[in-house]
Design a protein around this motif. Sequence first.
Motif, PDB file in Angstrom:
ATOM      1  N   SER A 189       0.802  -1.232   0.000  1.00 60.31           N
ATOM      2  CA  SER A 189       0.000   0.000   0.000  1.00 60.31           C
ATOM      3  C   SER A 189       0.828   1.273   0.000  1.00 60.31           C
ATOM      4  O   SER A 189       0.501   2.238  -0.700  1.00 60.31           O
ATOM      5  N   ASN A 190       1.873   1.313   0.801  1.00 57.87           N
ATOM      6  CA  ASN A 190       2.591   2.575   1.004  1.00 57.87           C
ATOM      7  C   ASN A 190       4.057   2.450   0.613  1.00 57.87           C
ATOM      8  O   ASN A 190       4.809   1.660   1.211  1.00 57.87           O
ATOM      9  N   VAL A 191       4.440   3.200  -0.402  1.00 58.28           N
ATOM     10  CA  VAL A 191       5.840   3.188  -0.839  1.00 58.28           C
ATOM     11  C   VAL A 191       6.726   3.655   0.316  1.00 58.28           C
ATOM     12  O   VAL A 191       6.437   4.652   0.981  1.00 58.28           O
ATOM     13  N   GLY A 192       7.805   2.906   0.573  1.00 61.78           N
ATOM     14  CA  GLY A 192       8.717   3.229   1.667  1.00 61.78           C
ATOM     15  C   GLY A 192       8.552   2.335   2.874  1.00 61.78           C
ATOM     16  O   GLY A 192       9.457   2.251   3.714  1.00 61.78           O
ATOM     17  N   ASP A 193       7.392   1.653   2.994  1.00 62.37           N
ATOM     18  CA  ASP A 193       7.215   0.704   4.100  1.00 62.37           C
ATOM     19  C   ASP A 193       8.210  -0.438   3.952  1.00 62.37           C
ATOM     20  O   ASP A 193       8.659  -0.756   2.849  1.00 62.37           O
ATOM     21  N   TYR A 194       8.532  -1.077   5.097  1.00 69.23           N
ATOM     22  CA  TYR A 194       9.426  -2.228   5.047  1.00 69.23           C
ATOM     23  C   TYR A 194       8.829  -3.355   5.889  1.00 69.23           C
ATOM     24  O   TYR A 194       7.918  -3.160   6.697  1.00 69.23           O
ATOM     25  N   CYS A 195       9.356  -4.565   5.694  1.00 73.15           N
ATOM     26  CA  CYS A 195       8.920  -5.718   6.491  1.00 73.15           C
ATOM     27  C   CYS A 195      10.055  -6.718   6.550  1.00 73.15           C
ATOM     28  O   CYS A 195      11.026  -6.646   5.784  1.00 73.15           O
ATOM     29  N   TRP A 196       9.925  -7.681   7.506  1.00 74.34           N
ATOM     30  CA  TRP A 196      10.956  -8.700   7.705  1.00 74.34           C
ATOM     31  C   TRP A 196      10.388 -10.076   7.393  1.00 74.34           C
ATOM     32  O   TRP A 196       9.248 -10.381   7.709  1.00 74.34           O
ATOM     33  N   GLN A 197      11.226 -10.903   6.778  1.00 73.34           N
ATOM     34  CA  GLN A 197      10.857 -12.286   6.498  1.00 73.34           C
ATOM     35  C   GLN A 197      11.980 -13.205   6.957  1.00 73.34           C
ATOM     36  O   GLN A 197      13.149 -13.011   6.587  1.00 73.34           O
ATOM     37  N   VAL A 198      11.622 -14.192   7.783  1.00 72.34           N
ATOM     38  CA  VAL A 198      12.603 -15.193   8.212  1.00 72.34           C
ATOM     39  C   VAL A 198      12.719 -16.235   7.113  1.00 72.34           C
ATOM     40  O   VAL A 198      11.783 -16.980   6.835  1.00 72.34           O
ATOM     41  N   ALA A 199      13.866 -16.276   6.468  1.00 77.69           N
ATOM     42  CA  ALA A 199      14.074 -17.212   5.374  1.00 77.69           C
ATOM     43  C   ALA A 199      14.633 -18.550   5.856  1.00 77.69           C
ATOM     44  O   ALA A 199      14.367 -19.593   5.262  1.00 77.69           O
ATOM     45  N   SER A 200      15.398 -18.514   6.947  1.00 73.56           N
ATOM     46  CA  SER A 200      15.975 -19.735   7.515  1.00 73.56           C
ATOM     47  C   SER A 200      16.427 -19.409   8.931  1.00 73.56           C
ATOM     48  O   SER A 200      16.285 -18.268   9.400  1.00 73.56           O
ATOM     49  N   ALA A 201      16.992 -20.367   9.603  1.00 69.40           N
ATOM     50  CA  ALA A 201      17.456 -20.134  10.972  1.00 69.40           C
ATOM     51  C   ALA A 201      18.523 -19.045  11.012  1.00 69.40           C
ATOM     52  O   ALA A 201      18.627 -18.298  11.988  1.00 69.40           O
ATOM     53  N   SER A 202      19.255 -18.920   9.911  1.00 69.93           N
ATOM     54  CA  SER A 202      20.358 -17.945   9.928  1.00 69.93           C
ATOM     55  C   SER A 202      20.074 -16.682   9.124  1.00 69.93           C
ATOM     56  O   SER A 202      20.760 -15.672   9.328  1.00 69.93           O
ATOM     57  N   THR A 203      19.053 -16.707   8.276  1.00 71.28           N
ATOM     58  CA  THR A 203      18.854 -15.598   7.344  1.00 71.28           C
ATOM     59  C   THR A 203      17.545 -14.845   7.574  1.00 71.28           C
ATOM     60  O   THR A 203      16.465 -15.440   7.590  1.00 71.28           O
ATOM     61  N   LEU A 204      17.670 -13.550   7.769  1.00 76.18           N
ATOM     62  CA  LEU A 204      16.527 -12.648   7.899  1.00 76.18           C
ATOM     63  C   LEU A 204      16.553 -11.684   6.713  1.00 76.18           C
ATOM     64  O   LEU A 204      17.551 -11.000   6.492  1.00 76.18           O
ATOM     65  N   ARG A 205      15.452 -11.622   5.961  1.00 79.12           N
ATOM     66  CA  ARG A 205      15.404 -10.776   4.776  1.00 79.12           C
ATOM     67  C   ARG A 205      14.553  -9.531   5.014  1.00 79.12           C
ATOM     68  O   ARG A 205      13.545  -9.583   5.713  1.00 79.12           O
ATOM     69  N   GLU A 206      15.011  -8.423   4.439  1.00 78.52           N
ATOM     70  CA  GLU A 206      14.262  -7.177   4.524  1.00 78.52           C
ATOM     71  C   GLU A 206      13.678  -6.832   3.150  1.00 78.52           C
ATOM     72  O   GLU A 206      14.372  -6.863   2.131  1.00 78.52           O
ATOM     73  N   TYR A 207      12.368  -6.538   3.143  1.00 81.22           N
ATOM     74  CA  TYR A 207      11.687  -6.123   1.922  1.00 81.22           C
ATOM     75  C   TYR A 207      11.190  -4.695   2.088  1.00 81.22           C
ATOM     76  O   TYR A 207      10.758  -4.296   3.173  1.00 81.22           O
ATOM     77  N   THR A 208      11.232  -3.930   0.998  1.00 85.90           N
ATOM     78  CA  THR A 208      10.764  -2.561   1.021  1.00 85.90           C
ATOM     79  C   THR A 208       9.692  -2.363  -0.058  1.00 85.90           C
ATOM     80  O   THR A 208       9.795  -2.923  -1.167  1.00 85.90           O
ATOM     81  N   CYS A 209       8.666  -1.605   0.280  1.00 82.68           N
ATOM     82  CA  CYS A 209       7.603  -1.282  -0.676  1.00 82.68           C
ATOM     83  C   CYS A 209       8.141  -0.235  -1.644  1.00 82.68           C
ATOM     84  O   CYS A 209       8.421   0.891  -1.273  1.00 82.68           O
ATOM     85  N   MET A 210       8.278  -0.622  -2.931  1.00 84.50           N
ATOM     86  CA  MET A 210       8.879   0.273  -3.932  1.00 84.50           C
ATOM     87  C   MET A 210       8.009   0.325  -5.174  1.00 84.50           C
ATOM     88  O   MET A 210       7.256  -0.577  -5.461  1.00 84.50           O
TER      89      MET A 210
END
Length: 210
Positions: A189-210
């Motif tokens: 919905s809002n450009v600039g928002d971000y969120c976190w996704q746990v991809a694995s026990a060791s990896t955390l991914r950051e996504y941004t609304c673009m």
Amino acid sequence: MQHRPLRAPLCSLLSALVLVACGGTDVVPAEEALGTQESALCSGVSVSTSISGASIYQGELAASGSWTSSTGANAVRLEYYVNNTLYTSEERTGSSGTWYFSYTGFTACGTTYAFQVKAYPMVIDSNGNRSTCWASPNTVSQNVSTAACPGGVWTLTGAENCYDLIMASCYTRSWTPSCPSSPAGKPCSNVGDYCWQVASASTLREYTCM
């Protein structure tokens, strides 16, 4: 009183009855005669059609165009499809003319629909009998899209190693705001928002609304 012999007329009557009873006279079924007549009427006729414009505005798909029939045809049947589903049809008389289609309900943002027109030549005789030439349709189509969804799409912009970041597995804590399932490319919905996704026990991914 003189009596005239009835032998000849009687024999003629009996002969006619025998012929009918025994199938001596060919009788063409009405369906066959109609099919033969329609086939003859439709021989060599055709129709062409075109789309001059098609668009979707506030959920309404509107399109227009023209049609022209060949010599021998004096009407046309038009069928309007969206994504291979028949929405409506109509018949128009004459050797040429224009058509117009309008239908509501196309509200999903960022969606493409396949709009299609099928035209069949028709022959209307002096008694008003209408014959549709189903064997020779002309088809034209155009893709029509709704406006893009507001905001943007989730885009991968970074990643962290949880063992470096918190000295533990990524699953040991909650990360907010959390991303939707399989976020990449999904509308946001809002450009600039971000969120976190746990991809694995060791990896955390950051996504941004673009």
